[in-house]
Design a protein around this motif. Structure first.
Motif: not given
Length: 444
Positions: A292-294, A289-290, A296-297, A284, A77
């Motif tokens: 939250k997005d980390i 990269i937040s 999410g992955s 991340g 990602d």
């Protein structure tokens, strides 16, 4: 009777999965319960036996498997896998493009499971093939051989990780020996086999392929991807830590502070935990990269392997039923006094089950139920038996294997062309694995 019951159970399993298209996990549980009753396991202990098999198998690998899936997803990602592939392609140039694909796929394959690595790398392969005006399969065979070899021989992939636990083999040794045999095998089954295939089935190398089913793939601009070095380190860190621990065990005295520290860091579960923490930073936080997005992955990676975990658990249940039902002991008695190598036995059983069942992971786990009870009769390197099981479970991928259809559809091949390329290649990979393991056994 034990072998007859086992044979009938396998046939029923094949019918349920291949003919009646039943979910593999449900089919495994049904067959496990039926086989347990046929073996004479008391009714009140059937459920406990199945639960014990599932729990014992998943309890050993769930942490490694789960963290491994997260690591691969984070690297993908963030664009790390794309950076590794494109950098190697640029470094090797057009003349040695196959070798670039082979090395990139091998590195990415260590961090990602077969299906994930295939979906991630195949758009890159098609893009490079268009740019260099070569057929996608010309590059694809090298990619497929690398992904298959890492899937069958190298932790943290489910097959070698689970089987190492069942046999009691040291996972670091499995990884070390796995790399020793996997690298030359992939060279033979990748770039070299491609040349042979072009002569055997030239029509396969005239197809353009179709990957529209994969949908729109995310591509990264150069400034959006992490550096090559940090991507490589993040992907390879679990392998590096486990190998260091394996080599250190033969250098430092057991029980010393240094030995204990390195053993702790190189423990597969701890190595994966350290690697995922590094990946959260390098792939991340360091790239803004937040969290939250980390996360999410990480969530997405686990949801993607949920069914695989259940299938592995179902395979563990079937394995436990075979053990409790006495099949392994019966086979052990048959081989008392024989000189047949358990490496050859494990490979042969796994190969037969793989051809019959389709799933490499289920074949490997079922093999463990038959082989574990007889290992105490032999003085053999358990890491080599683990790898032999993995080699056997990779043989002859055909119509009952999902990977067969993925290769056929993505590369636009006919059934004949798929058999002559993918099935033939997986068979050569398996047989070469056995030969190299038997050779290693002579020196270890």
């Amino acid at each position: 009777m034990p072998l007859l019951i086992t044979a009938i159970a396998v046939v029923i399993l094949i019918l349920l999965i291949s003919i009646w298209k039943m979910n593999t996990f449900i089919a495994l549980i049904i067959v496990s319960a039926g086989a347990a009753l046929a073996f004479g396991i008391p009714v009140e202990k059937v459920a406990a036996t199945i639960e014990s098999g599932i729990g014992g198998t998943l309890g050993h690998i769930a942490l490694i498997f789960g963290l491994g899936a997260m690591l691969g997803r984070l690297v993908a990602d963030a664009g790390g896998a794309q950076r590794i592939a494109l950098t190697l392609i640029n470094k090797f140039g057009e003349q040695k493009i196959q070798w670039a694909i082979f090395i990139a796929s091998f590195i990415v394959g260590i961090a990602m499971f077969f299906e994930v690595g295939l979906v991630l790398l195949i758009p890159i392969v098609f893009s490079v093939a268009r740019e260099m005006r070569v057929n996608p399969l010309y590059l694809g065979i090298s990619m497929l051989s690398a992904l298959l070899a890492t899937h069958c021989f190298l932790p943290p992939h489910p097959g070698p990780t689970v089987i190492a636990g069942e046999y009691g083999a040291d996972l670091g040794s499995v990884l070390t020996y796995g790399c020793i045999i996997a690298i030359p095998i992939v060279i033979i089954c990748g770039p070299l086999f491609t040349k042979i295939s072009q002569k055997i089935i030239p029509s396969a190398f005239e197809k353009v392929g179709d990957i529209t089913a994969l949908g729109t793939q995310k591509t990264f601009k150069d400034n959006e991807m992490p550096g090559f070095g940090v991507s490589l380190l993040t992907s390879m860190l679990p392998v590096i830590l486990m190998m260091i621990a394996t080599f250190a065990s033969g250098i430092f005295s057991k029980g010393s502070f240094i030995s204990n520290t390195i053993s702790f860091i190189g423990n597969p579960s701890i190595a994966m935990l350290i690697s995922i923490l590094l990946a959260m930073y390098t792939m991340g936080i360091a790239r803004n990269i937040s969290i939250k997005d980390i996360m999410g992955s990480c969530y997405a990676s686990i949801s993607a392997i949920g069914m695989m975990l259940l299938i592995i658990g179902g395979g563990g249940a079937f394995k436990q039923v075979l053990i409790v039902g006495g099949v392994g002991n019966y086979i052990g008695e048959l081989f008392v006094g024989t000189s047949l190598s358990p490496i050859l036995l494990a490979w042969g059983v796994a190969a037969i089950l793989r051809i019959a069942l389709g799933s490499a992971t289920v074949a490997a786990l079922s093999t463990a139920g038959l082989v574990v009870p007889i290992l105490s009769n032999y003085d053999v390197n358990l890491a080599l038996v683990t790898l032999a099981t993995g080699a056997g479970s990779s043989i002859a991928s055909h119509v009952n294997d999902a990977g067969f259809w993925m290769v056929k559809e993505y590369f636009g091949l006919t059934l004949k062309e798929t058999f002559a390329t993918w099935t033939f290649m997986s068979t050569i990979l398996s047989i070469l694995g056995l030969i190299m393991l038997l050779c290693l056994d002579v020196f270890l």
